[in-house]
Every structure is written in C-alpha cells, then in structure tokens.
Design a protein around this motif. Structure first.
Motif, PDB file in Angstrom:
ATOM      1  N   SER A   1     -15.492   1.101  35.741  1.00  0.00           N
ATOM      2  CA  SER A   1     -15.671   0.185  36.861  1.00  0.00           C
ATOM      3  C   SER A   1     -16.087   0.942  38.104  1.00  0.00           C
ATOM      4  N   ASP A   2     -16.626   0.202  39.060  1.00  0.00           N
ATOM      5  CA  ASP A   2     -17.067   0.756  40.331  1.00  0.00           C
ATOM      6  C   ASP A   2     -16.013   0.468  41.395  1.00  0.00           C
ATOM      7  N   PRO A   3     -15.630   1.465  42.208  1.00  0.00           N
ATOM      8  CA  PRO A   3     -14.608   1.217  43.230  1.00  0.00           C
ATOM      9  C   PRO A   3     -14.985   0.109  44.211  1.00  0.00           C
ATOM     10  N   LYS A   4     -16.271  -0.094  44.447  1.00  0.00           N
ATOM     11  CA  LYS A   4     -16.731  -1.118  45.381  1.00  0.00           C
ATOM     12  C   LYS A   4     -16.965  -2.465  44.705  1.00  0.00           C
ATOM     13  N   GLY A   5     -16.681  -2.536  43.415  1.00  0.00           N
ATOM     14  CA  GLY A   5     -16.786  -3.815  42.716  1.00  0.00           C
ATOM     15  C   GLY A   5     -18.175  -4.212  42.266  1.00  0.00           C
ATOM     16  N   HIS A   6     -19.097  -3.231  42.180  1.00  0.00           N
ATOM     17  CA  HIS A   6     -20.455  -3.566  41.726  1.00  0.00           C
ATOM     18  C   HIS A   6     -20.496  -3.916  40.241  1.00  0.00           C
ATOM     19  N   PHE A   7     -19.624  -3.305  39.473  1.00  0.00           N
ATOM     20  CA  PHE A   7     -19.628  -3.576  38.033  1.00  0.00           C
ATOM     21  C   PHE A   7     -18.270  -3.252  37.449  1.00  0.00           C
TER      22      PHE A   7
ATOM     23  N   LYS B   1     -24.912   0.196  39.158  1.00  0.00           N
ATOM     24  CA  LYS B   1     -24.522   0.780  40.438  1.00  0.00           C
ATOM     25  C   LYS B   1     -25.514   0.406  41.532  1.00  0.00           C
ATOM     26  N   GLY B   2     -26.781   0.347  41.170  1.00  0.00           N
ATOM     27  CA  GLY B   2     -27.791   0.037  42.174  1.00  0.00           C
ATOM     28  C   GLY B   2     -28.064  -1.436  42.366  1.00  0.00           C
ATOM     29  N   TRP B   3     -27.988  -2.223  41.267  1.00  0.00           N
ATOM     30  CA  TRP B   3     -28.421  -3.618  41.356  1.00  0.00           C
ATOM     31  C   TRP B   3     -27.382  -4.629  40.869  1.00  0.00           C
ATOM     32  N   GLY B   4     -26.193  -4.174  40.517  1.00  0.00           N
ATOM     33  CA  GLY B   4     -25.129  -5.107  40.194  1.00  0.00           C
ATOM     34  C   GLY B   4     -24.878  -5.294  38.707  1.00  0.00           C
ATOM     35  N   GLN B   5     -23.815  -6.048  38.418  1.00  0.00           N
ATOM     36  CA  GLN B   5     -23.335  -6.271  37.054  1.00  0.00           C
ATOM     37  C   GLN B   5     -24.384  -6.931  36.167  1.00  0.00           C
ATOM     38  N   ALA B   6     -25.055  -7.956  36.689  1.00  0.00           N
ATOM     39  CA  ALA B   6     -26.027  -8.698  35.877  1.00  0.00           C
ATOM     40  C   ALA B   6     -27.194  -7.818  35.469  1.00  0.00           C
ATOM     41  N   ALA B   7     -27.661  -6.974  36.386  1.00  0.00           N
ATOM     42  CA  ALA B   7     -28.779  -6.077  36.060  1.00  0.00           C
ATOM     43  C   ALA B   7     -28.373  -5.084  34.979  1.00  0.00           C
ATOM     44  N   GLY B   8     -27.140  -4.570  35.072  1.00  0.00           N
ATOM     45  CA  GLY B   8     -26.672  -3.657  34.036  1.00  0.00           C
ATOM     46  C   GLY B   8     -26.575  -4.320  32.679  1.00  0.00           C
ATOM     47  N   MET B   9     -26.119  -5.564  32.649  1.00  0.00           N
ATOM     48  CA  MET B   9     -26.029  -6.282  31.377  1.00  0.00           C
ATOM     49  C   MET B   9     -27.394  -6.575  30.792  1.00  0.00           C
ATOM     50  N   SER B  10     -28.395  -6.799  31.654  1.00  0.00           N
ATOM     51  CA  SER B  10     -29.754  -7.028  31.141  1.00  0.00           C
ATOM     52  C   SER B  10     -30.285  -5.781  30.448  1.00  0.00           C
TER      53      SER B  10
END
Length: 344
Positions: free
Chosen positions: A225-231, A293-302
């Motif tokens: 997980s990301d400390p800032k809540g990105h993912f 980390k750069g574009w959020g949870q949804a981008a990582g899942m894509s």
C-alpha cells in the motif's frame, strides 16, 4: 492527373496480388508437406485400428463413468471436469497448464515421429498390466471422489494401450514426451504450501526495490500500500507466481529434453524455473505499483489486467532459457573441439 493516379493504383494492385500469390504458394507448400508427412506416418504406423478402437472405449469409460464429484461439476465426464479446471472455473483452482500440456505432448510426438516410427512395433500382452493398473486407480479415485487419481488412471491406461499395441520399445522411446501429461493433474489447493511463500517473497522483493528507488511503499504480509492512499494491493496467489512457475517448469523440461542429452543440464534448467518465475512476477507487480503511484489505483489495475503485461512473467523465463541453452552449447563446443585428421 487522373491517368497517373489510375496507373499508380494499377501497379499497387498488381504488386499486392503478386505478394498474395507468393504467400499463398508458401502456405500451400507448407500445408502440402505437412499433409504428405502425416499420411506417410499414418501409413507406416501398424495396428492403428486395434489401438484406436481400444482408445475410444477407454475414453468412453472416463466420459460416462469418470467423475463422481457432482458438487463441482454436474456431469459424469472426467474430461469435462479437466476442461473446467483448466479454465479456472473452480474457486480453488488456477491450473491453465491443463490445456497447454496436451498440445505440448502432441507437438513433441510429431517432432519425434521419425525416431518413434523406427522402433520395432508389435503387440505386447504385458501392456495389459498397465491398463489394469489404470482401472484399479480409477476405481479408487471414483470411490474416494478424487478426480486427480482418476486423471492419473486415465493416462496410465492410455500408456498401457500404447504398449499393448506397439510394444515396449515404443513405450521407452515415448516416455518423454508422454511424461508431460503429469501437468494435466490439477494442483489446486495442493499448491498452497508453495503459493504463500511465493506471495511473500514477491511482496518483499517489490518492497525492497521501491525503497531503493526512494518510493514509499508499506508491506503488511502480502499486502502492498501507499502511505498517501494512492493504492492498496493484495498479492494474490496467481500474482505470487504459482501459475507462471508451473508453466515455466514445463517449458524448462521441454527445452532441456529437446536441446540437451546431459541430465545435469536438464536439471539445471528445471532448477532455474522458480527464480525465473519469481523474477517475472516481480517485474509485473513492480510495473503495477509504479503506475499506481503516479496515476492511482485504477491505472495500476488496468496494467495488471492488460493482456500484454500479463505475459511479462514468462518473458524473463523464455529469454533466460534460450540464453542459457546457447551458453551451454558454446561451452560444449569449446570443451570438445573438432578433430582434424592429419594429411596422409
């Protein structure tokens, strides 16, 4: 101007027709050669009717009295049970290798066809013992509601029928690739003792790499997980590498037996399957984390669900196997230089 355009279009059309004709000729030539060799191999194979009639009866047994676990598949067919297990239709199974192994075996039988057809072939009655062993195993698997035992029985019986129709020499020559049918036995929950350590290892390695490049990632068990809540991702069993591990082992066995005759070289390739599978899954998961980390949870899942990135775990394995095979071949040539005869 119109005339010029018409002439250019005509030239392009004729050129495309020429290339299409050449491609069609090449494809036709390959198909004709394959058909000729297939017909020749079929003609040279003795006891064909005897074997295939018995094979049809054997497969019918497992089609109509093969599966007793109707809680999973409401069908008596063990063949259907295997197909569904290979398509990950069961919640506790992820065994895509079930669909890959038969294709590999068929391809390798075709590759070895000339060596197999050179074997002395005749009916061999001791092959019935293997068939009887297959029947006993199937009875045990059917009564215990263990389809894995019945799958072993299925291929044991087929191997026995081959010996019955064509003799022990062919059995010995065809043990590999027939051995690869072992990958048609689904691992399912039996692999949980391997999947959890793989998940933890992949998560730890990704955590270390992200810290080395000064990226804050928190790992809790198999969760990243990301400390800032990105993912926030959970490294699942498939992401840990069990699927790619099994496929990589299968590819290493095939590559080792096809290329090398030395046992230690084959074992070396198989031993490298685990680190190669881990490396591929680390690469894939690291890409997911970097994108998230750069574009959020949804981008990582894509990225995770993308077909191309899903093949990344296999890329290091295939490249490493070819590189190692080439390296071992070069060492073999250096160790055994060609003998040059002195002139008379």
């Amino acid at each position: 101007m119109l005339i010029l355009i018409e002439q250019v279009a005509r030239i392009l059309y004729l050129t495309s027709c020429t290339f299409a004709h050449v491609d069609n000729q090449a494809t036709t030539g390959i198909l004709d050669e394959f058909q000729t060799e297939l017909v020749d191999a079929w003609r040279r194979l003795p006891n064909k009717r005897f074997f295939f009639v018995l094979l049809a009866a054997w497969l019918a047994l497992f089609q109509f009295l093969g599966n007793s676990t109707f809680g999973y598949v409401d069908s008596p067919s063990l063949l259907k049970w295997m197909y569904l297990a290979g398509n990950a239709k069961f919640a506790d199974m992820d065994d895509n290798q079930l669909l890959i192994a038969p294709l590999l075996v068929i391809g390798l039988f075709w590759w070895k066809r000339k060596a197999l057809l050179r074997q002395p072939m005749e009916t061999w009655s001791p092959g019935l013992f293997l068939v009887a062993l297959g029947i006993l195993l199937h009875i045990m698997g059917y009564r215990l509601q263990q389809p894995r035992i019945s799958i072993v029985a299925l291929f044991t019986g087929i191997y026995g029928l081959m010996g019955l129709a064509w003799g022990p020499k062919l059995l010995k020559a065809s043990f590999f690739p027939f051995f690869l049918f072992i990958f048609c036995v689904p691992f399912g929950t039996l692999a949980q003792y391997v999947t959890l350590p793989l998940q933890q290892m992949v998560a730890r390695i990704v955590e270390v790499i992200t810290h080395l490049i000064h990226m804050d990632v928190i790992r809790q068990g198999t969760q990243l997980s990301d400390p800032k809540g990105h993912f926030q991702y959970e490294v699942a069993a498939a992401c840990g590498g069990i699927r790619s591990l099994i496929v990589t082992i299968m590819l290493a066995i095939v590559f080792g037996f096809v290329v090398f005759k030395s046992a230690w070289k084959r074992l070396l390739l198989v031993a490298l399957a685990a680190p190669l599978a881990v490396a591929g899954n680390v690469l894939r998961l690291l890409m997911v984390v970097l994108v998230a980390k750069g574009w959020g949870q949804a981008a990582g899942m894509s990225v995770h669900d993308n077909t191309i990135t899903s093949l990344l775990p296999y890329l290091p394995a295939v490249l490493a196997l070819f590189w190692l095979g080439d390296l071992l071949e070069k060492k073999k040539k250096v160790a055994a230089p060609e003998r040059v005869e002195a002139p008379a």
